[in-house]
Design an enzyme around this catalytic site. Structure first.
Site, short mmCIF file in Angstrom:
data_model
loop_
_atom_site.label_atom_id
_atom_site.label_comp_id
_atom_site.label_asym_id
_atom_site.label_seq_id
_atom_site.Cartn_x
_atom_site.Cartn_y
_atom_site.Cartn_z
N LYS A 171 -13.46 1.55 -8.23
CA LYS A 171 -12.69 1.96 -7.04
C LYS A 171 -12.92 3.44 -6.73
O LYS A 171 -13.03 3.83 -5.56
CB LYS A 171 -11.20 1.67 -7.27
CG LYS A 171 -10.28 2.15 -6.16
CD LYS A 171 -10.48 1.42 -4.86
CE LYS A 171 -9.57 1.99 -3.78
NZ LYS A 171 -9.73 1.37 -2.47
N LYS A 239 -5.40 11.74 -3.29
CA LYS A 239 -5.19 11.26 -4.67
C LYS A 239 -6.48 10.64 -5.21
O LYS A 239 -6.91 10.93 -6.33
CB LYS A 239 -4.06 10.22 -4.66
CG LYS A 239 -3.97 9.42 -5.94
CD LYS A 239 -3.29 8.07 -5.76
CE LYS A 239 -3.93 7.17 -4.76
NZ LYS A 239 -3.91 5.75 -5.00
P1 NAD Z 1 2.52 2.31 0.56
O1 NAD Z 1 3.08 3.66 0.34
O2 NAD Z 1 2.54 1.71 1.93
O3 NAD Z 1 3.22 1.23 -0.43
C1 NAD Z 1 3.69 1.54 -1.71
C2 NAD Z 1 5.07 0.88 -1.85
O4 NAD Z 1 5.55 1.12 -3.17
C3 NAD Z 1 6.11 1.46 -0.89
O5 NAD Z 1 6.69 0.42 -0.11
C4 NAD Z 1 7.12 2.13 -1.80
O6 NAD Z 1 8.46 2.05 -1.31
C5 NAD Z 1 6.95 1.33 -3.08
N1 NAD Z 1 7.41 2.04 -4.27
C6 NAD Z 1 7.13 3.32 -4.65
N2 NAD Z 1 7.72 3.60 -5.82
C7 NAD Z 1 8.38 2.47 -6.20
C8 NAD Z 1 9.18 2.13 -7.32
N3 NAD Z 1 9.42 3.02 -8.30
N4 NAD Z 1 9.69 0.89 -7.38
C9 NAD Z 1 9.46 -0.02 -6.40
N5 NAD Z 1 8.71 0.24 -5.30
C10 NAD Z 1 8.19 1.48 -5.21
O7 NAD Z 1 1.03 2.37 0.00
P2 NAD Z 1 -0.16 1.33 0.26
O8 NAD Z 1 -0.99 1.84 1.38
O9 NAD Z 1 0.38 -0.06 0.29
O10 NAD Z 1 -1.02 1.59 -1.07
C11 NAD Z 1 -0.67 1.02 -2.34
C12 NAD Z 1 -1.83 1.24 -3.29
O11 NAD Z 1 -3.00 0.58 -2.77
C13 NAD Z 1 -2.21 2.72 -3.47
O12 NAD Z 1 -2.58 2.96 -4.80
C14 NAD Z 1 -3.42 2.87 -2.53
O13 NAD Z 1 -4.28 3.91 -2.96
C15 NAD Z 1 -4.06 1.51 -2.64
N6 NAD Z 1 -4.87 1.11 -1.49
C16 NAD Z 1 -4.39 1.27 -0.22
C17 NAD Z 1 -5.21 0.89 0.86
C18 NAD Z 1 -4.74 1.07 2.29
O14 NAD Z 1 -5.59 0.92 3.21
N7 NAD Z 1 -3.49 1.35 2.56
C19 NAD Z 1 -6.48 0.33 0.64
C20 NAD Z 1 -6.91 0.15 -0.66
C21 NAD Z 1 -6.09 0.55 -1.73
#
Ligand code: NAD
Length: 295
Positions: A171, A239
């Protein structure tokens, strides 16, 4: 049908949990954000009142959290997944985090007979919504085989790439290529516009030739139109560039372009664009040529 616990129902986790419900699994989800929980209920899942409630009965637990501190809080801390899940449970962490945390989670989970895969994804919000993610998986062969039917509900390209942590390294490689590609497309737009050439038309040609890429295909129109709603936020890409640089240091290799792109992403965040889509790297590249002064 599998009993699933799903923690982290944001931009990615929300639609992924919805696909798992649609595939016939029983999904109990938890998120600290009430709107995210309401979306899971609307999709047919159960809104749990905490991590323990979400995972206590689960056969498989999926986490999709922003970064390693959240994974540590949800998985390793008191009342977390390792303390609350039954022995034999398979934990699939799909968050993008540093490889050493994935390795630590696997070691600590092993002490409680909980099996672990690191399974970060690529494909963005669209990939999550269309269940077409690419998933790079680190862990044991048997656990990969056990997790595959679940992962097939959210992804199309699912590859076992090596032992614990290997998924995160792949990744990191993905993110440095994505960041570098955005930076170069941004430079192409700046050059085309400054030369009086229609950037949309110019990028249409690039997209059909050797310079073509999935990013050009999906994002060139929104970049030229300066539409930067996320998507994948600059903060998260910042990050990920940090993860890539740390992994390079660990592996004793020099990645000069990754270093440069990491600084451009850091500048985007410092300029206040952290909540914009990572295609907003265009704003950083534009500012290097004095965009504000020309408006
Ligand atoms: P996001 O911020 O939309 O979602 C993360 C969720 O986790 C939020 O809803 C938040 O409220 C929840 N959260 C945080 N701390 C928490 C806790 N202690 N207990 C319960 N819930 C908690 O982020 P995202 O875009 O969905 O990304 C999630 C992961 O996927 C990240 O590591 C990101 O790097 C990866 N990612 C994202 C994408 C993208 O296009 N958005 C693509 C590939 C990978």
């Amino acid at each position: 049908m599998t009993k699933l616990g799903f923690i982290g129902l944001g931009i990615m986790g929300g639609p992924m949990a919805g696909h798992l419900v649609a595939a016939g699994h029983e999904v109990s989800g938890f998120d600290t954000n009430a709107d995210a929980l309401a979306r899971l209920e609307a999709a047919g899942g159960r809104a749990a009142n905490g991590v323990t409630d979400a995972v206590a009965d689960a056969e498989v637990v999926i986490t999709m959290l922003p970064n390693h501190p959240q994974v540590e809080a949800v998985v390793l801390a008191a009342g977390g997944v390792l303390e609350s899940a039954k022995p034999g449970t398979l934990l699939i962490d799909m968050s993008t985090i540093r490889p050493e945390t994935s390795i630590e989670v696997a070691e600590r989970a092993g002490e409680r007979e909980i099996r672990v895969l690191d399974a970060p994804v690529s494909g963005g919000q669209a990939g999550a919504e269309q269940a077409s993610l690419s998933i790079m998986v680190g862990g044991e062969n048997d656990d990969f085989a056990a997790g595959l039917p679940i992962l097939e509900a959210v992804g199309k390209t699912i590859v076992h790439v090596g032992p614990h942590g290997a998924g995160q390294v792949v990744k990191a490689a993905n993110q440095l290529v994505v960041g570098g590609t955005y930076a170069l497309i941004a430079e192409a737009i700046v050059l085309l516009e400054a030369s009086g050439v229609d950037a949309g038309v110019g990028l249409d040609v690039l997209a059909g030739g050797l310079a073509g890429s999935r990013i050009l295909e999906l994002k060139r129109k929104s970049m030229v139109a300066r539409e930067f709603a996320p998507g994948f936020r600059i903060d998260l890409h910042h990050k990920d560039m940090g993860i890539a640089l740390a992994a390079a240091r660990q592996a004793d290799v020099a990645l000069p372009l990754t270093g440069l792109v990491a600084q451009l992403v850091a500048a985007g965040r410092a300029m206040g664009h952290g909540s914009l889509d990572h295609s907003a790297l265009l704003k950083v590249v534009e500012s290097l040529s004095g965009a504000e002064n020309k408006e």
